[in-house]
Design a protein around this motif. Structure first.
Motif, PDB file in Angstrom:
ATOM      1  N   ARG A 172      47.513  41.567  43.097  1.00  0.00           N
ATOM      2  CA  ARG A 172      47.481  41.681  44.554  1.00  0.00           C
ATOM      3  C   ARG A 172      46.162  42.281  45.026  1.00  0.00           C
ATOM      4  N   VAL A 173      45.701  43.308  44.347  1.00  0.00           N
ATOM      5  CA  VAL A 173      44.437  43.939  44.730  1.00  0.00           C
ATOM      6  C   VAL A 173      43.286  42.952  44.566  1.00  0.00           C
ATOM      7  N   LEU A 174      43.265  42.246  43.445  1.00  0.00           N
ATOM      8  CA  LEU A 174      42.196  41.270  43.215  1.00  0.00           C
ATOM      9  C   LEU A 174      42.238  40.131  44.231  1.00  0.00           C
ATOM     10  N   SER A 175      43.442  39.720  44.630  1.00  0.00           N
ATOM     11  CA  SER A 175      43.533  38.644  45.619  1.00  0.00           C
ATOM     12  C   SER A 175      42.988  39.089  46.976  1.00  0.00           C
ATOM     13  N   LEU A 176      43.052  40.386  47.253  1.00  0.00           N
ATOM     14  CA  LEU A 176      42.464  40.893  48.501  1.00  0.00           C
ATOM     15  C   LEU A 176      40.948  40.969  48.400  1.00  0.00           C
ATOM     16  N   ALA A 177      40.465  41.349  47.231  1.00  0.00           N
ATOM     17  CA  ALA A 177      39.019  41.488  47.032  1.00  0.00           C
ATOM     18  C   ALA A 177      38.349  40.120  46.881  1.00  0.00           C
ATOM     19  N   PHE A 178      39.056  39.186  46.262  1.00  0.00           N
ATOM     20  CA  PHE A 178      38.501  37.858  45.982  1.00  0.00           C
ATOM     21  C   PHE A 178      39.491  36.788  46.451  1.00  0.00           C
ATOM     22  N   PRO A 179      39.621  36.594  47.754  1.00  0.00           N
ATOM     23  CA  PRO A 179      40.672  35.702  48.281  1.00  0.00           C
ATOM     24  C   PRO A 179      40.518  34.232  47.894  1.00  0.00           C
ATOM     25  N   ASP A 227      39.721  33.042  44.911  1.00  0.00           N
ATOM     26  CA  ASP A 227      40.001  32.773  43.496  1.00  0.00           C
ATOM     27  C   ASP A 227      41.453  32.465  43.265  1.00  0.00           C
TER      28      ASP A 227
END
Length: 81
Positions: A72-79, A81
């Motif tokens: 979830r955190v990565l999806s916010l930082a790298f939407p 991907d």
């Protein structure tokens, strides 16, 4: 993890608990409602209590396991991907 709760509809709790799925919620100004929710939880038939436990466990896993949290955190930082 995996236990249904009785909680007031206040703050983030209503976003975390689905009433009659993984817990019971009541209006924080309703003392009788709180007592009724506690009584309902204590007197749930075993199969309903077990279903709430399973739902609470799955909700907690989906939200709070480290690998799910990281996704979830990565999806916010790298939407993209």
């Amino acid at each position: 993890m995996g236990k249904p709760v009785v909680a007031a509809k206040h703050g983030v709790l209503p976003d975390r608990i689905t009433d009659h799925v993984d817990g019971l919620v009541y209006d924080p100004s309703d003392v009788l409602g709180a007592a009724q929710a506690i009584d309902e939880m204590v007197n749930l038939p075993q199969d309903e209590y077990d279903a709430m436990c399973r739902a609470a466990r799955e909700t907690a896993r989906a939200r709070y396991l480290p690998e799910n949290w990281a996704k979830r955190v990565l999806s916010l930082a790298f939407p993209d991907d």
